[in-house]
Design a protein around this motif. Sequence first.
Motif, PDB file in Angstrom:
ATOM      1  N   HIS A 185      -7.349 -20.145  65.845  1.00 22.86           N
ATOM      2  CA  HIS A 185      -6.596 -20.162  64.601  1.00 22.86           C
ATOM      3  C   HIS A 185      -7.211 -19.273  63.523  1.00 22.86           C
ATOM      4  N   ARG A 186      -8.440 -18.832  63.723  1.00 20.55           N
ATOM      5  CA  ARG A 186      -9.139 -18.111  62.660  1.00 20.55           C
ATOM      6  C   ARG A 186      -8.452 -16.807  62.256  1.00 20.55           C
ATOM      7  N   PRO A 187      -7.934 -16.011  63.203  1.00 19.76           N
ATOM      8  CA  PRO A 187      -7.241 -14.781  62.773  1.00 19.76           C
ATOM      9  C   PRO A 187      -6.015 -15.077  61.912  1.00 19.76           C
ATOM     10  N   TYR A 188      -5.287 -16.165  62.235  1.00 17.45           N
ATOM     11  CA  TYR A 188      -4.120 -16.544  61.438  1.00 17.45           C
ATOM     12  C   TYR A 188      -4.547 -16.988  60.048  1.00 17.45           C
ATOM     13  N   ARG A 189      -5.612 -17.789  59.995  1.00 18.08           N
ATOM     14  CA  ARG A 189      -6.143 -18.258  58.707  1.00 18.08           C
ATOM     15  C   ARG A 189      -6.518 -17.067  57.833  1.00 18.08           C
ATOM     16  N   LYS A 190      -7.265 -16.131  58.396  1.00 19.50           N
ATOM     17  CA  LYS A 190      -7.701 -14.956  57.642  1.00 19.50           C
ATOM     18  C   LYS A 190      -6.513 -14.137  57.147  1.00 19.50           C
ATOM     19  N   ALA A 191      -5.531 -13.931  58.040  1.00 17.00           N
ATOM     20  CA  ALA A 191      -4.361 -13.136  57.678  1.00 17.00           C
ATOM     21  C   ALA A 191      -3.579 -13.786  56.550  1.00 17.00           C
ATOM     22  N   LEU A 192      -3.416 -15.099  56.617  1.00 18.50           N
ATOM     23  CA  LEU A 192      -2.605 -15.779  55.613  1.00 18.50           C
ATOM     24  C   LEU A 192      -3.320 -15.887  54.272  1.00 18.50           C
ATOM     25  N   ILE A 193      -4.630 -15.997  54.290  1.00 17.52           N
ATOM     26  CA  ILE A 193      -5.362 -15.957  53.027  1.00 17.52           C
ATOM     27  C   ILE A 193      -5.148 -14.614  52.348  1.00 17.52           C
ATOM     28  N   GLU A 194      -5.189 -13.544  53.122  1.00 14.95           N
ATOM     29  CA  GLU A 194      -4.951 -12.207  52.574  1.00 14.95           C
ATOM     30  C   GLU A 194      -3.518 -12.075  52.063  1.00 14.95           C
ATOM     31  N   VAL A 195      -2.569 -12.630  52.813  1.00 10.47           N
ATOM     32  CA  VAL A 195      -1.161 -12.593  52.397  1.00 10.47           C
ATOM     33  C   VAL A 195      -0.980 -13.345  51.090  1.00 10.47           C
ATOM     34  N   ASN A 196      -1.502 -14.553  51.032  1.00 10.28           N
ATOM     35  CA  ASN A 196      -1.332 -15.371  49.833  1.00 10.28           C
ATOM     36  C   ASN A 196      -1.961 -14.709  48.611  1.00 10.28           C
ATOM     37  N   ASP A 197      -3.123 -14.097  48.788  1.00  6.04           N
ATOM     38  CA  ASP A 197      -3.761 -13.385  47.678  1.00  6.04           C
ATOM     39  C   ASP A 197      -2.920 -12.190  47.230  1.00  6.04           C
ATOM     40  N   ALA A 198      -2.379 -11.466  48.203  1.00  2.00           N
ATOM     41  CA  ALA A 198      -1.578 -10.278  47.877  1.00  2.00           C
ATOM     42  C   ALA A 198      -0.302 -10.659  47.139  1.00  2.00           C
ATOM     43  N   LEU A 199       0.388 -11.701  47.610  1.00  2.00           N
ATOM     44  CA  LEU A 199       1.628 -12.113  46.966  1.00  2.00           C
ATOM     45  C   LEU A 199       1.368 -12.692  45.578  1.00  2.00           C
ATOM     46  N   ALA A 200       0.269 -13.435  45.439  1.00  2.68           N
ATOM     47  CA  ALA A 200      -0.042 -14.070  44.156  1.00  2.68           C
ATOM     48  C   ALA A 200      -0.358 -13.049  43.071  1.00  2.68           C
ATOM     49  N   THR A 201      -0.810 -11.867  43.454  1.00  2.19           N
ATOM     50  CA  THR A 201      -1.202 -10.844  42.473  1.00  2.19           C
ATOM     51  C   THR A 201      -0.219  -9.676  42.405  1.00  2.19           C
ATOM     52  N   ASP A 202       0.916  -9.787  43.073  1.00  6.56           N
ATOM     53  CA  ASP A 202       1.900  -8.708  43.073  1.00  6.56           C
ATOM     54  C   ASP A 202       2.754  -8.793  41.805  1.00  6.56           C
ATOM     55  N   PRO A 203       2.651  -7.831  40.893  1.00  4.32           N
ATOM     56  CA  PRO A 203       3.397  -7.900  39.633  1.00  4.32           C
ATOM     57  C   PRO A 203       4.894  -7.674  39.796  1.00  4.32           C
ATOM     58  N   ARG A 204       5.312  -7.287  40.995  1.00  5.80           N
ATOM     59  CA  ARG A 204       6.740  -7.025  41.228  1.00  5.80           C
ATOM     60  C   ARG A 204       7.538  -8.278  41.513  1.00  5.80           C
ATOM     61  N   VAL A 205       6.839  -9.414  41.687  1.00  5.62           N
ATOM     62  CA  VAL A 205       7.529 -10.652  42.040  1.00  5.62           C
ATOM     63  C   VAL A 205       7.016 -11.831  41.223  1.00  5.62           C
ATOM     64  N   GLU A 206       7.898 -12.813  41.045  1.00  7.52           N
ATOM     65  CA  GLU A 206       7.506 -14.157  40.647  1.00  7.52           C
ATOM     66  C   GLU A 206       7.363 -14.957  41.933  1.00  7.52           C
ATOM     67  N   ILE A 207       6.407 -15.880  41.994  1.00  2.60           N
ATOM     68  CA  ILE A 207       6.237 -16.610  43.241  1.00  2.60           C
ATOM     69  C   ILE A 207       6.138 -18.104  43.020  1.00  2.60           C
ATOM     70  N   ALA A 208       6.518 -18.834  44.070  1.00  2.00           N
ATOM     71  CA  ALA A 208       6.276 -20.272  44.149  1.00  2.00           C
ATOM     72  C   ALA A 208       5.788 -20.549  45.556  1.00  2.00           C
ATOM     73  N   LEU A 209       4.594 -21.105  45.673  1.00  3.40           N
ATOM     74  CA  LEU A 209       4.022 -21.465  46.972  1.00  3.40           C
ATOM     75  C   LEU A 209       4.235 -22.955  47.156  1.00  3.40           C
ATOM     76  N   ALA A 210       5.152 -23.307  48.031  1.00  2.91           N
ATOM     77  CA  ALA A 210       5.575 -24.694  48.183  1.00  2.91           C
ATOM     78  C   ALA A 210       5.030 -25.300  49.469  1.00  2.91           C
ATOM     79  N   SER A 211       4.581 -26.546  49.380  1.00  2.00           N
ATOM     80  CA  SER A 211       4.088 -27.245  50.570  1.00  2.00           C
ATOM     81  C   SER A 211       5.246 -27.915  51.290  1.00  2.00           C
ATOM     82  N   VAL A 212       6.178 -27.088  51.731  1.00  2.00           N
ATOM     83  CA  VAL A 212       7.339 -27.526  52.501  1.00  2.00           C
ATOM     84  C   VAL A 212       7.169 -27.010  53.924  1.00  2.00           C
ATOM     85  N   GLY A 213       7.416 -27.875  54.915  1.00  2.00           N
ATOM     86  CA  GLY A 213       7.176 -27.451  56.286  1.00  2.00           C
ATOM     87  C   GLY A 213       5.716 -27.082  56.446  1.00  2.00           C
ATOM     88  N   ASP A 214       5.465 -25.869  56.889  1.00  2.00           N
ATOM     89  CA  ASP A 214       4.088 -25.378  57.038  1.00  2.00           C
ATOM     90  C   ASP A 214       3.721 -24.419  55.911  1.00  2.00           C
TER      91      ASP A 214
END
Length: 231
Positions: free
Chosen positions: A193-222
């Motif tokens: 699972h470690r490669p998935y964990r690493k990839a998603l941490i990078e994804v979440n960081d990238a989306l959270a700091t992208d000025p082109r979007v507003e975001i909501a990270l919801a604990s729905v499903g996975d």
Amino acid sequence: MDSDAPVILQSEKLAKYIVETAVYPREPQLLKELRELTQNYPRGFMGTSPESGQLLSILLKLLNAKKTIEIGVFTGYSLLLTALNIPLDGKITAIDIDRKAYEVGLPFIKKAGVEHKIDFIESPALPILDKLLQDPSNLGTYDFAFIDADKWSYVKYHERLINLVKVGGLLVYDDTLLGGYVVWPEEDVEASHRPYRKALIEVNDALATDPRVEIALASVGDGLTICRRIA
């Protein structure tokens, strides 16, 4: 992610309560049948969770989405759900490398009378997205994008999709909390699972700091990360 991985809510009883109270009673019959069939299909845990689907259906209706794109189709639960929630003349560009899995859900799509809305493309997604971007008439024309595919490519998909989705449109990324593994120390996570964990941490960081979007990270499903394009 393995089917026995911990739920994000850290309470199986609470997760069960949510789906039994608010999700299953409102799930359309064809989606229910496809979900149950998918559970017995190899890697059936990859199917979109019904509680995520419930939220997606509301978002599609609020957007009045008509033109959508989906990366990662699997057996087509989210694809059928989208097709049921866009207008009769709506269109979905659906991209997946596995046509065999798509064909598992195709009878349900046909029975629902929505096959005409779907353009299924059997291919890796990046070449298709690059081809779409080459045509200026595609830029900023999609109302909604749903991404549930290889996690290490999410950032690459985002950089392309942000130019295809219109300002005010949504990009929704699935599985962004990975059963809660994103907050576990790496040494406590199974090696697989470690490669998935690493990839998603990078994804979440990238989306959270992208000025082109507003975001909501919801604990729905996975985990669903909902991005609204603002620039």
